[in-house]
Scaffold this active site. Structure first.
Site: not given
Ligand code: NAD
Length: 356
Positions: A142, A191, A223, A247, A251
């Site tokens: 970001y 990852k 994942d 993020d 959620d």
């Protein structure tokens, strides 16, 4: 003690839910002998309408001067067509960056009373879960270089994930210390099978493990983590992960609790000050209708009391009051499953009565 709190009510349901939170703090103040002074600060769409910019200099200054910031939510369709630098959400990123708030703590807990509101299969919901996701907040994709350029195949766009050892160490320390005070299990999510930035992340987190021998550290690929959250959420105690992965996963976790209207968050920096906000947005579809669930914001106040002001007893009292109101069966529309529901103001009054 007197505590100065900058209140960014913001847009949509922001003013309704921050009103509930301030009432909670006033009640805590009366009961425990503290004084909370509120400074109403303009930011987001409200600041764009009034002053033509999402975060006026004066607003930022007042947030920096406060002992902590309480934020409702910013944004809405009215400002969606504006260019990136004028979007209401810019205000949020700027406050986080300017206040050095690099650690975002997002607790996600399934209240047994709300099992039916969770999309989890009954046997998984029965096992329950109570985790905290620690998301790095001021680095990663970001904030890395991004842009567009021409190529023979048409335009190319790129975003860049960059993390330094210093950034990873400071967020990992927050997570290790949090785990020490909870179930002593820390899962670092990355990852590392594909991304170099994740390999540095994993190495760095492991490099700190010997300083926290009482914490059991594990790794998980993102994942797999997305699957494990819905298949076996009870296994998680504290999760630490990057800005982007945090993020998305937080959620996902929020949905498992039944409603995004239940989840608080804290954004912390090197000192004790922080910004406290529900994880949801401005919910323009229900703004002004009295339908907002104030619990996420009320629980954000509990986090402020505990983490920034060291008021553990007061924080426990607020969380206990919410718990008892949910046990009593009171529900706002988002968790009522079509049954009878109370308004935002009524839910606030019920929690206030329990707190009193
Ligand atoms: P949202 O979180 O605002 O709403 C998603 C859904 O959840 C909606 O159906 C909404 O009614 C419901 N909801 C959210 N909070 C609720 C609450 N407290 N009680 C009951 N129901 C609730 O997400 P969105 O619709 O994608 O975004 C709306 C606006 O908010 C956008 O402009 C977005 O950029 C902004 N946003 C702001 C923040 C923030 O300020 N921190 C975070 C996310 C989104």
């Amino acid at each position: 003690m007197t505590y100065h709190i900058a209140v960014v009510a913001g847009d949509g349901i922001g003013p309704e839910i921050t009103q509930s939170a301030q009432q909670m703090l006033e009640q805590v103040g009366r009961t425990y002998g503290h004084s909370f002074v509120f400074d109403q600060v303009l930011a987001g769409g409200a600041a764009l309408d009034a002053l033509g910019m999402p975060l006026p200099e004066d607003s930022l200054k007042r947030c920096k001067q406060a002992d902590s910031v309480l934020l409702g939510a910013v944004g809405g369709p009215k400002w969606d067509a504006l260019p990136g630098h004028l979007r209401p959400e810019r205000a949020l990123l700027a406050i986080r960056k300017e206040l050095g708030l690099f650690a975002n703590l997002r607790p996600a807990k399934l209240y047994p009373e709300l099992k039916e509101a969770s999309p989890l299969r009954a046997d998984i919901a029965d096992a329950g879960f109570d985790m905290v996701i620690v998301r790095e907040l001021t680095g990663g994709m970001y904030f890395g270089p991004s842009g567009r350029k021409d190529s023979p195949d048409g335009q190319q766009a790129y975003d860049t994930e960059i993390y330094s050892v210093k950034e990873i160490e400071r967020i990992a320390r927050v997570a290790f210390e949090l785990a020490q005070g909870r179930g002593k299990r820390l899962c670092s999510i990355d990852k590392a099978n594909v991304l170099e930035s994740s390999r540095l992340w994993r190495e760095t987190v492991h490099g700190l493990a010997s300083e926290y021998p009482d914490v059991m550290l594990s790794d998980m690929l993102v994942d797999n983590a997305a699957m494990q959250l819905v298949g076996n959420p009870a296994q998680f105690d504290v999760i630490v992960t990057s800005n982007l992965f945090g993020d998305i996963l937080s959620d996902e976790a929020s949905k498992l609790t039944g409603s995004i209207g239940l989840l608080p968050s804290a954004s912390l920096g090197e000192d004790k000050r922080g910004m406290y906000e529900p994880i949801h947005g401005s919910a323009p579809d229900i703004a002004g209708k009295g339908l907002a669930n104030p619990i996420a914001t009320i629980l954000s106040v509990a986090m402020m009391l505990r983490l920034s002001f060291g008021l553990k007893q007061e924080a426990d009292a607020v969380e206990g009051a919410v718990q008892r109101v949910l046990e009593s069966g009171a529900r706002t529309a988002d968790i009522a499953l079509g049954g009878p529901s109370v308004s935002c103001a009524q839910m606030t009054d019920l929690v206030l009565a329990e707190l009193g």
